[in-house]
Design an enzyme around this catalytic site. Structure first.
Site, PDB file in Angstrom:
ATOM      1  N   ASP A  32      48.277  39.315  34.704  1.00 43.11           N
ATOM      2  CA  ASP A  32      49.197  40.128  35.913  1.00 43.11           C
ATOM      3  C   ASP A  32      49.417  39.205  37.023  1.00 43.11           C
ATOM      4  O   ASP A  32      49.811  39.457  37.965  1.00 43.11           O
ATOM      5  CB  ASP A  32      48.455  41.367  36.460  1.00 43.11           C
ATOM      6  N   GLU A  52      45.561  41.834  27.827  1.00 44.56           N
ATOM      7  CA  GLU A  52      45.079  42.623  28.872  1.00 44.56           C
ATOM      8  C   GLU A  52      46.176  43.636  29.500  1.00 44.56           C
ATOM      9  O   GLU A  52      46.585  43.509  30.701  1.00 44.56           O
ATOM     10  CB  GLU A  52      44.539  41.592  29.904  1.00 44.56           C
ATOM     11  N   GLU A 102      49.675  41.837  42.222  1.00 45.56           N
ATOM     12  CA  GLU A 102      49.367  41.994  40.544  1.00 45.56           C
ATOM     13  C   GLU A 102      49.735  43.327  40.137  1.00 45.56           C
ATOM     14  O   GLU A 102      50.113  43.336  39.020  1.00 45.56           O
ATOM     15  CB  GLU A 102      47.925  41.675  40.465  1.00 45.56           C
ATOM     16  N   HIS A 124      39.434  35.720  46.603  1.00 45.64           N
ATOM     17  CA  HIS A 124      40.588  35.032  46.705  1.00 45.64           C
ATOM     18  C   HIS A 124      41.810  36.063  46.954  1.00 45.64           C
ATOM     19  O   HIS A 124      43.157  35.721  46.643  1.00 45.64           O
ATOM     20  CB  HIS A 124      40.869  34.116  45.455  1.00 45.64           C
ATOM     21  N   ARG A 139      45.068  38.455  47.834  1.00 48.99           N
ATOM     22  CA  ARG A 139      46.068  38.256  48.706  1.00 48.99           C
ATOM     23  C   ARG A 139      45.812  39.521  49.749  1.00 48.99           C
ATOM     24  O   ARG A 139      46.059  39.237  50.723  1.00 48.99           O
ATOM     25  CB  ARG A 139      47.386  38.139  48.222  1.00 48.99           C
ATOM     26  N   HIS A 162      38.082  29.270  46.708  1.00 46.91           N
ATOM     27  CA  HIS A 162      39.361  29.084  46.043  1.00 46.91           C
ATOM     28  C   HIS A 162      40.174  28.116  46.871  1.00 46.91           C
ATOM     29  O   HIS A 162      40.253  28.187  48.031  1.00 46.91           O
ATOM     30  CB  HIS A 162      39.961  30.325  45.779  1.00 46.91           C
TER      31      HIS A 162
HETATM   32  C1  UD1 Z   1      46.769  33.340  41.414  1.00 43.98           C
HETATM   33  C2  UD1 Z   1      47.435  34.779  41.222  1.00 43.98           C
HETATM   34  C3  UD1 Z   1      46.398  35.881  41.317  1.00 43.98           C
HETATM   35  C4  UD1 Z   1      45.105  35.378  40.273  1.00 43.98           C
HETATM   36  C5  UD1 Z   1      44.742  34.014  40.985  1.00 43.98           C
HETATM   37  C6  UD1 Z   1      43.659  33.547  40.057  1.00 43.98           C
HETATM   38  C7  UD1 Z   1      49.759  35.506  41.659  1.00 43.98           C
HETATM   39  C8  UD1 Z   1      50.605  35.694  42.856  1.00 43.98           C
HETATM   40  N1  UD1 Z   1      48.394  35.380  41.901  1.00 43.98           N
HETATM   41  O1  UD1 Z   1      46.655  33.390  42.748  1.00 43.98           O
HETATM   42  O2  UD1 Z   1      46.797  36.772  40.375  1.00 43.98           O
HETATM   43  O3  UD1 Z   1      44.121  36.365  40.375  1.00 43.98           O
HETATM   44  O4  UD1 Z   1      45.690  33.122  40.720  1.00 43.98           O
HETATM   45  O5  UD1 Z   1      42.958  32.221  40.667  1.00 43.98           O
HETATM   46  O6  UD1 Z   1      50.205  35.255  40.547  1.00 43.98           O
HETATM   47  N2  UD1 Z   1      46.015  25.906  44.468  1.00 43.98           N
HETATM   48  C9  UD1 Z   1      45.651  24.521  44.417  1.00 43.98           C
HETATM   49  N3  UD1 Z   1      45.191  23.986  43.055  1.00 43.98           N
HETATM   50  C10 UD1 Z   1      45.214  24.826  41.939  1.00 43.98           C
HETATM   51  C11 UD1 Z   1      45.400  26.361  42.252  1.00 43.98           C
HETATM   52  C12 UD1 Z   1      45.846  26.678  43.582  1.00 43.98           C
HETATM   53  O7  UD1 Z   1      45.676  23.753  45.283  1.00 43.98           O
HETATM   54  O8  UD1 Z   1      44.832  24.634  40.996  1.00 43.98           O
HETATM   55  C13 UD1 Z   1      46.419  26.331  45.964  1.00 43.98           C
HETATM   56  C14 UD1 Z   1      48.040  25.819  46.224  1.00 43.98           C
HETATM   57  O9  UD1 Z   1      47.927  25.407  47.536  1.00 43.98           O
HETATM   58  C15 UD1 Z   1      48.505  27.175  45.644  1.00 43.98           C
HETATM   59  C16 UD1 Z   1      47.628  28.248  46.236  1.00 43.98           C
HETATM   60  O10 UD1 Z   1      46.661  27.937  46.071  1.00 43.98           O
HETATM   61  O11 UD1 Z   1      49.949  26.978  46.418  1.00 43.98           O
HETATM   62  C17 UD1 Z   1      48.204  29.544  45.746  1.00 43.98           C
HETATM   63  O12 UD1 Z   1      48.323  29.553  44.357  1.00 43.98           O
HETATM   64  P1  UD1 Z   1      48.889  30.853  43.798  1.00 43.98           P
HETATM   65  O13 UD1 Z   1      48.923  30.563  42.194  1.00 43.98           O
HETATM   66  O14 UD1 Z   1      50.197  31.009  44.158  1.00 43.98           O
HETATM   67  O15 UD1 Z   1      48.077  32.094  44.082  1.00 43.98           O
HETATM   68  P2  UD1 Z   1      46.460  32.327  44.178  1.00 43.98           P
HETATM   69  O16 UD1 Z   1      45.969  32.707  45.269  1.00 43.98           O
HETATM   70  O17 UD1 Z   1      45.936  31.212  43.336  1.00 43.98           O
HETATM   71  N1  UDP Z   2      35.776  30.596  37.456  1.00 36.65           N
HETATM   72  C1  UDP Z   2      35.642  29.436  37.361  1.00 36.65           C
HETATM   73  N2  UDP Z   2      35.224  28.856  38.462  1.00 36.65           N
HETATM   74  C2  UDP Z   2      35.134  29.109  39.608  1.00 36.65           C
HETATM   75  C3  UDP Z   2      35.343  30.800  39.958  1.00 36.65           C
HETATM   76  C4  UDP Z   2      35.624  31.254  38.446  1.00 36.65           C
HETATM   77  O1  UDP Z   2      35.811  28.949  36.203  1.00 36.65           O
HETATM   78  O2  UDP Z   2      34.468  28.572  40.607  1.00 36.65           O
HETATM   79  C5  UDP Z   2      36.326  31.570  36.464  1.00 36.65           C
HETATM   80  C6  UDP Z   2      35.716  32.798  35.990  1.00 36.65           C
HETATM   81  O3  UDP Z   2      34.418  32.706  35.086  1.00 36.65           O
HETATM   82  C7  UDP Z   2      36.676  33.748  35.473  1.00 36.65           C
HETATM   83  C8  UDP Z   2      37.893  33.559  36.125  1.00 36.65           C
HETATM   84  O4  UDP Z   2      37.770  31.910  36.619  1.00 36.65           O
HETATM   85  O5  UDP Z   2      36.799  33.867  33.880  1.00 36.65           O
HETATM   86  C9  UDP Z   2      38.330  34.137  37.313  1.00 36.65           C
HETATM   87  O6  UDP Z   2      39.368  33.687  37.744  1.00 36.65           O
HETATM   88  P1  UDP Z   2      39.919  34.151  39.190  1.00 36.65           P
HETATM   89  O7  UDP Z   2      38.639  34.775  39.852  1.00 36.65           O
HETATM   90  O8  UDP Z   2      40.442  33.063  39.714  1.00 36.65           O
HETATM   91  O9  UDP Z   2      41.130  34.948  38.964  1.00 36.65           O
HETATM   92  P2  UDP Z   2      41.208  36.749  38.608  1.00 36.65           P
HETATM   93  O10 UDP Z   2      40.158  37.067  37.369  1.00 36.65           O
HETATM   94  O11 UDP Z   2      40.738  37.598  40.012  1.00 36.65           O
HETATM   95  O12 UDP Z   2      42.560  36.912  38.336  1.00 36.65           O
END
Ligand code: UD1
Ligand code: UDP
Length: 370
Positions: free
Chosen positions: A100, A122, A136, A208, A210, A241
């Site tokens: 999502d 999913e 999401e 994490h 939003r 995160h």
């Molecule tokens: C995203 C997804 C959320 C999911 C989450 C899993 C959207 C809108 N959000 O949230 O549904 O649950 O991922 O973790 O699709 N960043 C890094 N390195 C990384 C990843 C992220 O630096 O490897 C930082 C960057 O500044 C980036 C910010 O995190 O711009 C936000 O990333 P983004 O994918 O937009 O949203 P998440 O909060 O990670």
């Molecule tokens: N996870 C990981 N390292 C971490 C935190 C989570 O590998 O430090 C894994 C966890 O086992 C799970 C997935 O990341 O499978 C969940 O991702 P996240 O919580 O970022 O996203 P969401 O599931 O809420 O979309």
């Protein structure tokens, strides 16, 4: 490619998509009829790369979309624009998306504009509140509407889709591929988490979402600090995160406590090791809500609603909201009442048996090749 082969393009953008799509990619690779290609939007960068490495997956196309602190409109616009060109080059018979995220919604839309069939892994998770989780719930509504195959992890998610009027023949209960991934790695030789003393009880934290940004997330952090203060045999391990809206507040409120360890996101294998070692898990993650019950670990979910009600109904996951008092009270109860703890540490796993990916591949083969 022979006439009997079909081109399946698997899309991954973020860490959880990679974890949950990896078993599908591996199962498709073993299917002679499938020519599988992997498209990484790289909505996440480092967090995506390390998961793909664990499963030995190298993307065929990498869009390298991530920008620091990306906003939802700019992320959506860039993804949609660039995905169209990728689909024009790739010409897949089927596009598979998982979950999502913004990657999922935009990939499904890009496929729709090119009249490419979409399979949603999913599918059917719902809170019924378009603001929670944000964005999401909207992303999965859009992806679902545009999909030909709905791979629902549970009977409850199937029922959500049937209530929305989807053709029952397009909805399949497969289990969640997160359990396939977990089973793939859980018995590997995993090093225990560093910095946790033998006598300490480990409370593992992730957060994490939003919709919790701002005051609710600050309350979550204050509560975590209070849990550490209230129990001197507890070590908090919190892989933070990298979203700046999360990491700045987490470090401000939780740094400099002798029994709180803040670290960068753990790679998937060390994170599974930390879940195995944990006494209790506090999270707002979707995936962790599914994995922890399979490992027999009680979970307090720091959200007001969940689209994963099955483990709550089983009594192994409890919703506490991003609420200071509820987090401190419920964590305190589990840390001091062995009976309450035992009732939540039952090891019930309502999200699958580890064969979800194989079911998905068999359904695709049946529908595409007869
Ligand atoms: C995203 C997804 C959320 C999911 C989450 C899993 C959207 C809108 N959000 O949230 O549904 O649950 O991922 O973790 O699709 N960043 C890094 N390195 C990384 C990843 C992220 O630096 O490897 C930082 C960057 O500044 C980036 C910010 O995190 O711009 C936000 O990333 P983004 O994918 O937009 O949203 P998440 O909060 O990670
Ligand atoms: N996870 C990981 N390292 C971490 C935190 C989570 O590998 O430090 C894994 C966890 O086992 C799970 C997935 O990341 O499978 C969940 O991702 P996240 O919580 O970022 O996203 P969401 O599931 O809420 O979309």
């Amino acid at each position: 490619m022979s006439d009997k082969q079909k081109r399946i393009l698997c899309v991954v953008g973020t860490r959880p998509e990679a974890i949950k799509m990896a078993p599908v990619i591996l199962a498709l690779r073993a299917a002679p009829w499938a020519q599988v290609r992997v498209l990484a939007t790289a909505q996440h960068r480092q967090m995506l790369d390390q998961v793909l490495e664990v499963f030995g997956i190298v993307p065929d196309v990498d869009m390298n979309i991530m920008r620091p602190n990306q906003t939802l409109p700019e992320l959506t616009a860039r993804l949609l624009g660039e995905l169209d060109g990728v689909l024009a080059d790739e010409q897949p018979d089927v596009l598979l998306v998982q979950g999502d995220t913004t990657t999922v919604m935009t990939a499904a839309m890009a496929a729709f504009y090119r009249r490419i069939a979409v399979g949603h892994v999913e599918a059917g998770l719902r809170t019924g509140d378009i603001q929670n989780p944000f964005p999401e719930e909207m992303n999965r509504l859009v992806a679902g509407r545009l999909s030909r195959w709905h791979f629902a992890p549970t009977a409850g998610s199937r029922d959500n889709l049937l209530r929305e009027g989807f053709d029952p023949a397009s909805v399949h209960v497969t289990g969640n591929t997160v359990i396939d991934a977990l089973m793939n790695v859980v018995d590997r030789d995993l090093a225990p988490p560093v910095g946790v003393a033998e006598q300490e009880r480990l409370v593992l934290v992730t957060a994490h979402r939003r919709e919790n940004f701002g005051a609710p997330f600050r309350d979550v952090c204050r509560a975590i600090r209070a849990v550490a203060d209230g129990h001197d045999d507890v070590r908090i391990l919190y892989p933070v995160h990298p979203n700046p809206n999360v990491s700045a507040v987490a470090h401000e409120v939780l740094a400099n406590h002798p029994r709180i360890t803040l670290c960068a996101p753990l790679d998937y294998l060390p994170f599974v090791a930390a879940m195995k070692r944990a006494y209790l898990i506090l999270t707002d993650s979707g995936g962790v809500q599914e994995e922890a019950p399979a490992l027999g670990k009680p979970v307090l979910v720091m959200r007001r609603e969940t689209e994963r009600p099955e483990a709550v109904a089983e009594g192994v996951v409890k919703l506490v909201g991003p609420d200071y008092d509820a987090i401190v009270t419920e964590a305190g109860r589990l840390l001091s009442d062995p009976v309450a703890y035992a009732t939540m540490a039952k090891g019930v796993s309502p999200y699958g048996d580890g064969n979800a990916a194989q079911r998905i591949v068999s359904i695709l083969q049946h529908d595409l090749l007869g």
